[in-house]
Write an enzyme that holds these catalytic residues in place. Sequence first.
Site, mmCIF file in Angstrom:
data_model
loop_
_atom_site.group_PDB
_atom_site.id
_atom_site.type_symbol
_atom_site.label_atom_id
_atom_site.label_comp_id
_atom_site.label_asym_id
_atom_site.label_seq_id
_atom_site.Cartn_x
_atom_site.Cartn_y
_atom_site.Cartn_z
ATOM 1 N N ASN A 178 -5.251 -5.143 -2.130
ATOM 2 C CA ASN A 178 -6.009 -5.114 -0.887
ATOM 3 C C ASN A 178 -7.350 -4.466 -1.195
ATOM 4 O OD1 ASN A 178 -3.653 -6.097 0.198
ATOM 5 N ND2 ASN A 178 -3.040 -4.166 1.131
ATOM 6 N N LYS A 191 -11.878 -7.290 12.173
ATOM 7 C CA LYS A 191 -12.068 -8.103 10.972
ATOM 8 C C LYS A 191 -11.636 -9.553 11.164
ATOM 9 C CE LYS A 191 -11.635 -4.342 7.598
ATOM 10 N NZ LYS A 191 -11.146 -3.255 8.464
ATOM 11 N N GLU A 246 0.802 -1.225 0.000
ATOM 12 C CA GLU A 246 0.000 0.000 0.000
ATOM 13 C C GLU A 246 0.839 1.282 0.000
ATOM 14 O OE1 GLU A 246 -2.979 -0.162 3.077
ATOM 15 O OE2 GLU A 246 -4.211 -1.566 1.923
ATOM 16 N N TRP A 302 -8.411 -11.032 5.636
ATOM 17 C CA TRP A 302 -7.860 -10.125 6.628
ATOM 18 C C TRP A 302 -8.892 -9.990 7.741
ATOM 19 C CZ3 TRP A 302 -3.107 -8.224 7.214
ATOM 20 C CH2 TRP A 302 -2.911 -7.171 8.113
#
Length: 409
Positions: A90, A191, A36, A170
């Site tokens: 992601n 999560k 990221e 995730w």
Amino acid sequence: MSKTELEGINAKQQIVELIRQNFNHPSILFWGIQNEIQISGERPELRKLVNELNELTKKEDPTRLTTMANVMFVEDEDDYNYVTDTIGYNKYFGWYNGEAGDFAGWLDGFHKKNPTVKLAISEYGAEGILQYHSSEPKIKDYSEEYHALYHETVWKIFEKRPFLWATYAWNMFDFGANIRDEGGVQGRNNKGLITYDRKIKKDAFYLYKAHWSDEKFVHITGKRFVDRTDDTIDIKVYSNCNEVNLSVNGGETTTLTSEDKIFVFENISLKEGINEVKVFAKDGNISLQDVAMFNKVDNPNESYFTPEEEGGFVANWFDMPELGDVEMEELVITDDVYSTRCTVGELFKNEETKAIVTTYLGNVEEHPMFDMMQGFTIDAMSQIASDQFSEKMLYTLNKKLSQIKKSEQ
């Protein structure tokens, strides 16, 4: 790479040390270049560094593959997708933006545009908090039921697309995250398939167990959703057995088979008070069983509802005003004016545009994520917090921002 050191000296040193220290571990298949990194915005020096890190990694170890994980808003045709041997995204359809089913269209579209790119989903997930329950689960209700339904939906999409080289839920466990404040829980990302203390497996855990484990089992979902107001309910079971039997209050047995590990017994009647539900299955000579207790009540259990905070369920994003009746018209936005395509950092350098942003987003300079936000465009943030950045909000921001020319300082 820092704001001032643009060569990535430390990152290059770290990748060399990582490879030389771990080169002989047979379990390592890939070397990861970045995760990221695009979250800081479009920076040419970052693109240059990612390419150099990949070249350096290949020089240190030409025998293994390289990979990296793109933040969700990187475009399908972006050159980042062609740097490493494999790529991951992601993506959080069904949580931060869109619906879980949107994975199907995006995956097929990406694969059509980039047929040679080796694609993985390196993160996907939704929050599920054990306290919250719903007979009509929906996005952002933080219920254990939506959490499970989300993973069911996504699993079915992924398993039909063999061009994916990997998918990574995730996360395995809920984990600490100091700046988060969601679903009435501060300092934690929820999560996980298992709770923060590693003690309680959420229902979704058993969906994956049904697909991945050879250990035969049956699991009734929604067991923590004890108090029920409905006269009839659906009882869902996860199992890696071919056939599951159900009995309610010692009554007649109902049998179901399933090819997708999910067994749904529909319209099961509940009597007033406590109801005992049992499910059975056989594995050779071994009998498997799970039991749940449901309490038929007149009024819903208020503790099952996520506390709605002013401005939405997510308290750590923005405090936005109500816009009322906004009539949207077509806007023509040229490159010489400000817009939601600009980064927060760029907008805050101009006093007029800064005033517009703070009017609608609040005092974001005091936000704990402000440093990271400066690299985001408003459009990129709207993908992550789509429930707050409505079409009307983006239109209103663009209408006001586009009245200011970039040359005006």
